[in-house]
Design a protein around this motif. Structure first.
Motif, PDB file in Angstrom:
ATOM      1  N   GLU A  57       0.844  -1.196   0.000  1.00 19.30           N
ATOM      2  CA  GLU A  57       0.000   0.000   0.000  1.00 19.30           C
ATOM      3  C   GLU A  57       0.877   1.243   0.000  1.00 19.30           C
ATOM      4  O   GLU A  57       1.929   1.273   0.633  1.00 19.30           O
ATOM      5  CB  GLU A  57      -0.900   0.010   1.236  1.00 19.30           C
ATOM      6  CG  GLU A  57      -1.873  -1.145   1.270  1.00 19.30           C
ATOM      7  CD  GLU A  57      -2.684  -1.209   2.547  1.00 19.30           C
ATOM      8  OE1 GLU A  57      -3.812  -1.737   2.472  1.00 19.30           O
ATOM      9  OE2 GLU A  57      -2.214  -0.738   3.603  1.00 19.30           O
ATOM     10  N   TYR A  59       1.191   5.303   0.781  1.00 15.27           N
ATOM     11  CA  TYR A  59       0.665   6.378   1.622  1.00 15.27           C
ATOM     12  C   TYR A  59       1.430   7.664   1.346  1.00 15.27           C
ATOM     13  O   TYR A  59       2.649   7.652   1.207  1.00 15.27           O
ATOM     14  CB  TYR A  59       0.816   6.028   3.107  1.00 15.27           C
ATOM     15  CG  TYR A  59      -0.017   4.857   3.533  1.00 15.27           C
ATOM     16  CD1 TYR A  59      -1.289   5.039   4.048  1.00 15.27           C
ATOM     17  CD2 TYR A  59       0.477   3.561   3.409  1.00 15.27           C
ATOM     18  CE1 TYR A  59      -2.063   3.950   4.440  1.00 15.27           C
ATOM     19  CE2 TYR A  59      -0.293   2.469   3.799  1.00 15.27           C
ATOM     20  CZ  TYR A  59      -1.553   2.675   4.306  1.00 15.27           C
ATOM     21  OH  TYR A  59      -2.314   1.591   4.684  1.00 15.27           O
ATOM     22  N   LYS A  69      -3.837   6.747   2.295  1.00 18.11           N
ATOM     23  CA  LYS A  69      -3.590   5.674   1.325  1.00 18.11           C
ATOM     24  C   LYS A  69      -4.071   6.130  -0.041  1.00 18.11           C
ATOM     25  O   LYS A  69      -5.219   6.541  -0.196  1.00 18.11           O
ATOM     26  CB  LYS A  69      -4.299   4.396   1.744  1.00 18.11           C
ATOM     27  CG  LYS A  69      -3.984   3.220   0.839  1.00 18.11           C
ATOM     28  CD  LYS A  69      -4.520   1.939   1.424  1.00 18.11           C
ATOM     29  CE  LYS A  69      -5.546   1.369   0.510  1.00 18.11           C
ATOM     30  NZ  LYS A  69      -6.069   0.072   0.966  1.00 18.11           N
ATOM     31  N   GLU A  72      -2.568   0.928  -4.294  1.00 11.23           N
ATOM     32  CA  GLU A  72      -2.149  -0.417  -3.892  1.00 11.23           C
ATOM     33  C   GLU A  72      -1.381  -1.047  -5.041  1.00 11.23           C
ATOM     34  O   GLU A  72      -1.712  -0.838  -6.207  1.00 11.23           O
ATOM     35  CB  GLU A  72      -3.364  -1.283  -3.557  1.00 11.23           C
ATOM     36  CG  GLU A  72      -4.115  -0.836  -2.334  1.00 11.23           C
ATOM     37  CD  GLU A  72      -5.309  -1.727  -2.017  1.00 11.23           C
ATOM     38  OE1 GLU A  72      -5.492  -2.760  -2.698  1.00 11.23           O
ATOM     39  OE2 GLU A  72      -6.062  -1.380  -1.096  1.00 11.23           O
ATOM     40  N   CYS A  97       1.445  -5.403   3.013  1.00 11.82           N
ATOM     41  CA  CYS A  97       0.169  -5.720   3.665  1.00 11.82           C
ATOM     42  C   CYS A  97       0.232  -7.030   4.437  1.00 11.82           C
ATOM     43  O   CYS A  97      -0.542  -7.240   5.362  1.00 11.82           O
ATOM     44  CB  CYS A  97      -0.939  -5.814   2.620  1.00 11.82           C
ATOM     45  SG  CYS A  97      -1.170  -4.291   1.704  1.00 11.82           S
TER      46      CYS A  97
END
Length: 106
Positions: A57, A59, A69, A72, A97
């Motif tokens: 992910e 950020y 976020k 992905e 993750c």
């Protein structure tokens, strides 16, 4: 498996067999635990990453706000090139993750 990932990745899909071998030989595998940061926003660029398995992910922190976020990554996707190409600090933090392996190209 890595050959298939490179063949499907836009940055490497044009390589011939010899060039593909050079890229594979330049890769080093890294294992990360869930929640661990692969790269951290603001750090200097060190590697270009190609995700081999699992998800990651992305950020971004702007000002005093909490990190948000924004993206992905899934297996076969790559990231980290901007800091290397432009010499700028990392523009985002990327966290895994779950326990996984990714490959780093240097």
């Amino acid at each position: 498996r890595i050959n298939a990932i490179l063949k499907d990745n836009i940055m490497f899909s044009h390589l011939d067999s010899d060039q593909n071998d050079i890229v594979i030989n330049a890769m080093e595998g890294f294992n990360h635990k869930a929640g661990e940061s692969i790269i951290t926003q603001g750090d200097a660029g060190d590697y270009f990453y190609l995700l081999d398995s699992g998800e990651a992910e992305v950020y971004v922190k702007i000002g005093d706000a909490d990190p948000k976020k924004v993206l992905e990554y899934s297996p076969g996707q790559s990231f980290g090139e901007l800091a290397l190409l432009h010499g700028d600090p990392r523009a985002a933090t990327v966290k895994v993750c779950s326990d996984r392996t990714h490959l780093a190209l240097f």
